[in-house]
Scaffold this active site. Structure first.
Site, PDB file in Angstrom:
ATOM      1  N   GLU A  75       0.825  -1.208   0.000  1.00 18.45           N
ATOM      2  CA  GLU A  75       0.000   0.000   0.000  1.00 18.45           C
ATOM      3  C   GLU A  75       0.860   1.259   0.000  1.00 18.45           C
ATOM      4  O   GLU A  75       0.594   2.209  -0.735  1.00 18.45           O
ATOM      5  CB  GLU A  75      -0.927   0.007   1.215  1.00 18.45           C
ATOM      6  CG  GLU A  75      -1.946  -1.116   1.225  1.00 18.45           C
ATOM      7  CD  GLU A  75      -1.435  -2.356   1.915  1.00 18.45           C
ATOM      8  OE1 GLU A  75      -2.266  -3.192   2.281  1.00 18.45           O
ATOM      9  OE2 GLU A  75      -0.199  -2.491   2.090  1.00 18.45           O
ATOM     10  N   GLY A 323       9.637 -40.512  -6.085  1.00 17.01           N
ATOM     11  CA  GLY A 323       9.132 -41.631  -6.866  1.00 17.01           C
ATOM     12  C   GLY A 323       7.850 -42.190  -6.284  1.00 17.01           C
ATOM     13  O   GLY A 323       7.337 -41.728  -5.260  1.00 17.01           O
ATOM     14  N   GLY A 324       7.344 -43.233  -6.937  1.00 17.92           N
ATOM     15  CA  GLY A 324       6.053 -43.785  -6.546  1.00 17.92           C
ATOM     16  C   GLY A 324       6.016 -44.357  -5.145  1.00 17.92           C
ATOM     17  O   GLY A 324       4.971 -44.356  -4.490  1.00 17.92           O
ATOM     18  N   ALA A 328       2.865 -42.487  -2.894  1.00 19.16           N
ATOM     19  CA  ALA A 328       1.639 -43.156  -2.428  1.00 19.16           C
ATOM     20  C   ALA A 328       1.318 -42.815  -0.971  1.00 19.16           C
ATOM     21  O   ALA A 328       0.192 -42.398  -0.670  1.00 19.16           O
ATOM     22  CB  ALA A 328       1.745 -44.664  -2.636  1.00 19.16           C
TER      23      ALA A 328
END
Length: 589
Positions: A75, A323-324, A328
């Site tokens: 502002e 990675g997976g 998960a």
């Protein structure tokens, strides 16, 4: 409740006589405030993305955005750019309600003093102790304040409101869920593989897509990977955009079976934190610590606890590039909020080739997780698909109370004493932080008055002041000219780590006195800060940093909390409870 963009809300007729053309213009000004607010994303986190646009006679006359905590508010920047003549009777457009935590209400007073007659606010502040406070203050001074979705409602206004939510999604998620905003990013082939059966993964996506990933990193406070990624890819995880901000690299490894040599152990450009299970490979932990890598132990290592820890550190935005195997449990624990999937027009096949997400326990398609507000963008030959796993929270988040931290100080009675926590700019007592935007004008070693932007600038520079070396003198000037206290801290810490011989030999014995001198000056020359400090009489003050065991209270109250102790000492002195007040020379601004 949550704010979702997948459906169009019912529109209510605007209560005012503002026509559609005016609504469209106002939506454009809010979107401009969002656009300039986004310039600061990630570079000096954590802080909200905040922009201000001042309009007079349907013409933009002033703009500003908050660069970081401890810097000039948007502002005031916009008012100064517009000038007093154009400000009078103008309208200020803000993508977010101002959130003053420093006691001087500069953001509000700058608009009032400039003669702004109307303020349009995109969204109310999501933090409970700030929500509605600025709006009430402005209205009490006679300014007209309109909030999108409340006083102003139309299709164009709704689109502008959406942009306000998106630009501060990290702050909204953090406020509502007590974890940082987390983005899962991965690149895969057209048949859904993130690597070949051999594990080779360079490169699935195009150079254009990788450049976009660098941008995502540059907007994040931290990047998370698992041990498999470190062992297989040996990544650097740097932003590589040439700007000042580099995200912290976080490695999650339960057994700590990591290589002794890895790019992530080089902390010369970016810090690395390894989070692991308590007691894992203590000898390897010592090796990492000797390289400057921070190691944090958890009783049980899981994504939820790690993200709650990142929340305590003040992080807003986390990028997951794992990675997976790690993806998960991160999804299952509910800490992933948005997905960026880069799909390359390639097919690699392979029954055992890894996929982006490991086992989630789903056996039917009806159990699949659906993304909302899905968008598609072609980047070079690749397709970027993005969407939200969890809708952006609405404006009524539940802010959990802070965990109680134990502290010992002779000036405070511990029985029934309240504990006041402060750490980041959004805290109710953010003014107590050494990062708060309060310049100091204080004598140097030659007796001359010198202005320092913040306490942190002063503290970091004094690591090198008095050292007879050109590089040390250059470092002092670099710290003094840093645009924000975060940048001053980065420069000082990096120089201390890379060139320990440049740090003054007596630093460990004088650093408390240096911090005390700066704090004493700060609370002496700003009356409203002095009043705020005195108002805490009888309470324990704790700098709630979970990782700073010297200045902060630590993760489980094990920190020394020297910053809190110094403030309580100053409070006692200001209240006349101490007869031994160290002499300090400083000057009002």
């Amino acid at each position: 409740m949550a704010f979702s963009f997948s459906t169009t809300p019912t529109l209510i007729s605007c209560k005012s006589t503002t026509n559609q053309h005016q609504h469209s213009l106002q939506a454009q000004y809010i979107k401009r405030a969002v656009e300039i607010a986004d310039k600061s994303s990630g570079f000096t986190s954590p802080h909200p993305n905040f922009g201000c646009v001042i309009v007079s006679n349907e013409r933009v006359v002033g703009e500003g955005y908050l660069y970081a905590q401890g810097t000039k508010c948007a502002e005031l920047q916009a008012v100064e750019q517009a000038g007093p003549q154009l400000c009078r009777g103008s309208t200020a457009y803000l993508n977010l309600e101002p959130g003053d935590c420093y006691g001087d209400e500069t953001s509000i007073s700058s608009l009032i003093k400039a003669g702004v007659s109307r303020v349009v606010v995109g969204i109310r502040h999501p933090l409970q102790h700030l929500r509605g406070k600025a709006i009430r203050s402005l209205r009490s001074e006679g300014l007209q304040v309109d909030v999108l979705g409340e006083e102003l409602q139309s299709k164009s206004i709704q689109e502008a409101l959406k942009s306000c939510f998106v630009v501060n999604a990290p702050l909204l998620y953090r406020a509502a869920s007590r974890v940082p905003f987390s983005v899962l990013k991965y690149a895969m082939t057209l048949d859904g593989k993130i690597a070949a059966s051999s594990g080779h993964a360079s490169w699935i996506s195009s150079k254009q897509s990788r450049n976009r990933v660098f941008e995502l990193r540059g907007r994040s406070d931290a990047v998370v990977v698992g041990g498999n990624t470190v062992r297989r890819d040996n990544p650097r995880l740097t932003a590589r955009h040439g700007a000042g901000h580099m995200p912290v690299r976080i490695v999650m490894s339960q057994a700590l079976n990591l290589p002794e040599v890895a790019n992530l152990w080089d902390v010369s450009e970016a810090r690395t934190i390894v989070v692991t299970q308590r007691g894992a490979r203590k000898s390897f932990q010592k090796l990492l610590a000797s390289k400057g890598v921070e190691v944090v132990e958890f009783d049980i290592l899981n994504p939820r606890d790690v993200m709650e820890y990142c929340y305590d550190r003040g992080y807003l935005s986390i990028l997951w590039e794992c990675g997976g195997t790690l993806t998960a449990p991160a999804i299952s624990s509910g800490v992933i909020h948005q997905v960026f999937a880069f799909v390359a027009p390639k097919i690699i096949g392979g029954v055992n080739a890894p996929s982006p997400v490991g086992e989630l326990g789903m056996v039917e398609m009806s159990q699949a997780l659906n993304l909302t507000d899905v968008s598609f963008e072609q980047i070079g030959p690749d397709m970027l698909i993005s969407g939200y796993l969890q809708p952006i929270p609405d404006l009524t988040p539940v802010i959990p109370s802070a965990d109680e931290i134990s502290a010992i100080d002779p000036t405070v009675t511990l029985y029934d004493a309240s504990i006041i926590l402060f750490y980041k700019t959004w805290d109710p007592y953010g003014a107590f932080s050494n990062f708060s935007p309060h310049p100091l004008r204080i004598h140097d070693e030659n007796g001359d008055y010198v202005t320092w932007p913040t306490v942190e600038h002063y503290y970091q520079a004094h690591k090198f002041i008095g050292v007879n070396d050109p590089l040390a003198r250059d470092c002092v000037e670099l710290i003094k000219g840093a645009k924000s206290p975060e940048e001053a801290a980065r420069v000082g810490r990096k120089m201390q780590w890379q060139h320990p011989h440049l740090v003054r030999s007596d630093w460990e014995t004088v650093k408390i006195d240096v911090m005390y001198r700066a704090l004493k000056c700060k609370f002496s020359i700003y009356p409203h800060l002095n009043s705020m400090l005195l108002s805490t009489a009888g309470s324990i003050l704790v700098e709630a940093s979970p990782h700073d065991l010297f200045w902060g209270g630590g993760r489980e109250g094990e920190g020394l909390n020297y910053l809190g102790r110094l403030l309580m000492q100053l409070r006692s002195e200001f209240l006349g409870e101490s007869t031994t007040v160290s002499k300090i020379t400083c000057q009002n601004q």
